[in-house]
Enzyme design. Structure first.
Site, PDB file in Angstrom:
ATOM      1  N   CYS A   2      -7.734 119.279  -0.086  1.00  0.00           N
ATOM      2  CA  CYS A   2      -5.967 118.588   0.053  1.00  0.00           C
ATOM      3  C   CYS A   2      -6.808 117.018  -0.044  1.00  0.00           C
ATOM      4  CB  CYS A   2      -5.931 118.728   1.633  1.00  0.00           C
ATOM      5  SG  CYS A   2      -5.038 120.013   1.929  1.00  0.00           S
ATOM      6  N   ARG A  27     -10.059 117.427  -6.854  1.00  0.00           N
ATOM      7  CA  ARG A  27     -10.226 118.057  -6.499  1.00  0.00           C
ATOM      8  C   ARG A  27      -9.878 119.078  -6.015  1.00  0.00           C
ATOM      9  NH1 ARG A  27     -12.863 114.687  -2.713  1.00  0.00           N
ATOM     10  NH2 ARG A  27     -12.718 115.449  -1.226  1.00  0.00           N
ATOM     11  N   TRP A  72      -4.054 122.082  -0.399  1.00  0.00           N
ATOM     12  CA  TRP A  72      -4.871 122.800  -1.180  1.00  0.00           C
ATOM     13  C   TRP A  72      -4.794 123.879   0.054  1.00  0.00           C
ATOM     14  CZ3 TRP A  72      -8.552 125.532   0.359  1.00  0.00           C
ATOM     15  CH2 TRP A  72     -10.066 126.584  -0.384  1.00  0.00           C
ATOM     16  N   ASN A  98      -5.898 117.100   6.054  1.00  0.00           N
ATOM     17  CA  ASN A  98      -6.057 117.592   5.237  1.00  0.00           C
ATOM     18  C   ASN A  98      -7.532 118.076   6.927  1.00  0.00           C
ATOM     19  OD1 ASN A  98      -6.126 116.805   3.394  1.00  0.00           O
ATOM     20  ND2 ASN A  98      -7.945 114.792   2.493  1.00  0.00           N
ATOM     21  N   GLY A  99      -8.038 119.517   6.143  1.00  0.00           N
ATOM     22  CA  GLY A  99      -8.883 120.437   7.129  1.00  0.00           C
ATOM     23  C   GLY A  99      -8.004 121.385   7.978  1.00  0.00           C
ATOM     24  N   GLU A 481     -28.538 128.927 -11.809  1.00  0.00           N
ATOM     25  CA  GLU A 481     -27.356 128.721 -11.778  1.00  0.00           C
ATOM     26  C   GLU A 481     -26.956 128.816 -12.838  1.00  0.00           C
ATOM     27  OE1 GLU A 481     -25.313 126.360 -10.484  1.00  0.00           O
ATOM     28  OE2 GLU A 481     -25.069 124.472 -11.691  1.00  0.00           O
ATOM     29  N   LYS A 485     -22.887 128.416 -13.027  1.00  0.00           N
ATOM     30  CA  LYS A 485     -21.656 127.933 -14.196  1.00  0.00           C
ATOM     31  C   LYS A 485     -20.722 128.967 -14.710  1.00  0.00           C
ATOM     32  CE  LYS A 485     -22.061 125.341 -13.102  1.00  0.00           C
ATOM     33  NZ  LYS A 485     -23.047 124.301 -11.602  1.00  0.00           N
ATOM     34  N   GLU A 488     -18.426 130.523 -12.466  1.00  0.00           N
ATOM     35  CA  GLU A 488     -16.981 129.602 -11.687  1.00  0.00           C
ATOM     36  C   GLU A 488     -15.925 128.846 -12.497  1.00  0.00           C
ATOM     37  OE1 GLU A 488     -18.797 126.223  -9.387  1.00  0.00           O
ATOM     38  OE2 GLU A 488     -20.297 126.294 -11.256  1.00  0.00           O
ATOM     39  N   HIS A 504     -36.622 147.526  -9.976  1.00  0.00           N
ATOM     40  CA  HIS A 504     -36.911 147.334  -9.038  1.00  0.00           C
ATOM     41  C   HIS A 504     -34.809 147.901  -8.419  1.00  0.00           C
ATOM     42  CE1 HIS A 504     -40.311 146.695  -8.174  1.00  0.00           C
ATOM     43  NE2 HIS A 504     -40.215 145.727  -8.607  1.00  0.00           N
ATOM     44  N   LYS A 601     -13.271 120.933  -5.034  1.00  0.00           N
ATOM     45  CA  LYS A 601     -14.867 119.811  -5.556  1.00  0.00           C
ATOM     46  C   LYS A 601     -15.611 119.658  -4.935  1.00  0.00           C
ATOM     47  CE  LYS A 601     -17.344 117.066  -8.107  1.00  0.00           C
ATOM     48  NZ  LYS A 601     -18.487 118.329  -9.026  1.00  0.00           N
TER      49      LYS A 601
END
Ligand code: F6R
Length: 606
Positions: A2, A27, A72, A98-99, A481, A485, A488, A504, A601
């Site tokens: 948010c 965000r 959000w 927010n939260g 990484e 990438k 996502e 294995h 974000k």
């Protein structure tokens, strides 16, 4: 996550609110709303984009006090009704939040028992009713907000206005950022400086538990016990232009392309050619203290954690101190043993990731010494740490982290050099690393020039149902990484494994349907890696090798050949072609590259 914006001053609030919300779009959000005060509250909110909200705001939406929000969804689906702001029953109070309010159900039940009718499914509406009822008794918005927040368990950043006080916004923070912006006879507030830099560079970050009253001519801040607090404004050096795409099709491509500069900025002024050491003034530690640590523990989330794995290896190799990285989100919940001779390092681009912040706070409570490797100056994690290294990479707007990842790895190389040179790293090795670090920006340019080749490879592999990424030791975090990438932003399933672990278990997955990206640096493990490639090819798996030489076609279908640096620094360079690969795979699959689904974000909730 948010976003919040707020304005009080002589001008119409709506243009700032809408532009500010647009700046916070990166965000991630699903609905948006604004309210202004002008002889009563005027509100518009929509499910969808800020552009839809702007279209819904009438030309005459006048008012010099206002707040806005991008939501959000956490409590209740994305909808016009659940979008913020939320009003008190008499429409006197408007709140954006927010939260997460953890005791919202309990508070809601009590309010409903008192006859309050709720219109949304959100936890936030509890706040608008609590404040709305109290403000009538206290006739002070500040006091009403304070009293309401005392009843709330959870995290919040909030902005509140009262139709009967047209010159005042009250904001408060607990776990969700709020930044005040100081203008010329006007005041702004936002959850992120991105919304403010077009209007002012003078900002004040609220601490957890603080509340602020903003009026056109200034602000006052208060601790949770209502004592006034003194705050020094900070000047931010991020500019509005940093938040534009700069002619690139996506922020992600812009940020990938910026890496020669951002890495140079992380290094600037920090390498000493006389003693072959790194100057990191922000560590706030003398040489004796730097020598005293017997272990380094690195924490961060997601890509920050993977860059921490690169960092742990750099520290072990250069400083010969045992080091490891762990997701901050796990670390904070497992009651970690905090040792006095361990140096803790927290990594965060945003400086606001709640899990990382909570882990740092837990460490501090237990007396741990914590350094921050952080991009956002003045952010909560930076403020909480005992010292640290700023990345100076400029704002990262695209949800997927790229330039902050490489700058963090570079910051770790500097930290490892520093810790190494106060121990046993020789001047010759110090010099080798300093020279290697200086070569990085130029070598990144060479890698960026490979984009046409990598784009073709991305198009070739993008339609695979799943991809495997493998690397050994230094190559393993790079593989992780790279897989992160790809998944996502392109939504292609990707797994990362140490190449040594394939036999294995995961080798069972390998076949024509599952291509492998193999990280194969020219280091002491080259032969082992080439053997792994042979094993993959023998099972019909395609191989895209990222390394320093072209492989025998029997071992790899495709090769991306990179410039060679010192073995310790190779992982920094090797992550860049994987960013370009993921970007072009996402474009080929027509994904929303900068705002991948379900992601935000900076993750300021648990
Ligand atoms: C991945 C990504 C995330 C972040 C993570 C931590 O591309 O961006 O995994 O790295 O959420 O964020 P910060 O660094 O802001 O703490």
């Amino acid at each position: 996550m948010c976003g919040i914006v707020a304005y009080v001053g002589p001008k119409d609030a709506a243009p700032f609110l809408l532009e500010g919300l647009q700046r916070l779009e990166y965000r991630g959000y699903d609905s948006a709303g604004v309210v202004v005060s002008n002889k009563g509250l005027k509100m518009r909110k929509v499910k969808g984009r800020v552009a839809d909200l702007a279209a819904a705001v009438p030309a005459r939406f006048k008012g010099t006090l206002g707040i806005g929000h991008t939501r959000w969804a956490t409590h209740g689906a994305p909808s016009d009704v659940n979008a913020h702001p939320h009003l008190s029953t008499d429409e006197r109070i408007a709140v954006v939040h927010n939260g997460i309010i953890e005791n919202a159900d309990e508070l809601r039940a009590k309010l409903e028992a008192d006859g309050v009718v709720f219109v949304s499914e959100t936890d936030t509406e509890v706040l608008s009713h609590l404040i709305g009822r109290t403000v009538k008794e206290t006739d002070s918005l500040e006091e009403a907000v304070r009293m309401a927040l005392k009843r709330v368990v959870g995290t919040y950043g909030i902005a509140v206005i009262d139709a009967q006080r047209p010159g005042e916004v009250v904001v408060a923070r607990n776990g969700s950022p709020i930044v005040l912006g100081i203008g010329e006879k006007e005041m702004f507030a936002a959850s992120d400086v991105a919304a403010l830099v077009r209007y002012t560079r003078q900002v004040v970050h609220l601490e957890d538990g603080e509340l602020a009253v903003l009026k056109a001519d200034g602000f006052h801040t208060f601790a949770s016990d209502a004592r006034e607090t003194a705050k020094e404004p900070l000047t931010v050096d991020w500019e509005a232009g940093h938040y534009d795409t700069g002619g690139y099709e996506h922020y992600l491509l812009k940020e990938i392309s910026e890496q020669p500069d951002t890495v140079a900025r992380t290094l600037r002024g920090r390498l000493d050619d006389r003693f072959h050491i790194a100057h990191l003034g922000g560590l706030n530690m003398d040489a004796r203290e730097s020598r005293s640590f017997r272990r380094v523990k690195i924490i961060g989330c997601g890509s920050a954690y993977y860059s921490g794995q690169i960092g742990a290896q750099l520290i072990e190799e250069l400083a010969r101190i045992p080091a490891d990285a762990e997701p901050a989100s796990e670390f904070r919940y497992r009651s970690p043993v905090v040792e006095p001779d361990t140096l803790y390092v927290a990594i965060s681009q945003s400086g606001e990731t709640y899990d990382t912040l909570a882990a740092v706070q837990e460490l501090k409570r237990k007396g741990g010494r914590v350094l921050g490797i952080v991009n956002t100056v003045g952010s909560a994690i930076a403020r909480e740490c005992d010292g640290g290294v700023y990345l100076h990479a400029g704002p990262e707007v695209s949800v997927a982290s790229t330039k902050a990842f490489t700058s963090t790895a570079v910051a770790f190389a500097l930290l490892a050099l520093h810790l190494g040179r106060v121990r046993d790293l020789s001047p010759a090795d110090g010099r080798r690393i300093c020279e290697g670090l200086r070569r990085l920006p130029g070598q990144i340019k060479e890698i960026l020039a490979l984009e046409p080749q990598i784009k073709e490879l991305a198009r070739k592999y993008a339609h695979s149902p799943s991809m495997m990424f493998v690397g050994r030791v230094r190559g393993y975090p790079v593989a992780r990484e790279g897989a992160q990438k790809l998944k996502e932003i392109s939504y292609v399933h990707a797994e990362a494994y140490p190449a040594s672990e394939l036999k294995h278990g995961p080798l069972a997955l390998i076949g024509p349907e599952m291509p492998t990206v193999a990280i194969v640096p020219d280091d002491e493990l080259l032969d082992k890696n080439l053997t792994t490639l042979g094993e993959i090819r023998a099972r019909g798996g395609q191989v895209l090798m990222v390394g320093h030489r072209t492989a025998d076609p029997k071992l790899a279908d495709d090769c991306v050949v990179l410039p060679k640096n010192e073995v310790e620094l190779d992982p920094i360079l090797m992550s860049i072609p994987l960013q370009i690969f993921a970007y072009h795979a996402a474009v080929a699959l027509e994904r929303d590259v900068d705002k991948p689904r379900n992601l935000a974000k900076s993750v300021t909730v648990e």
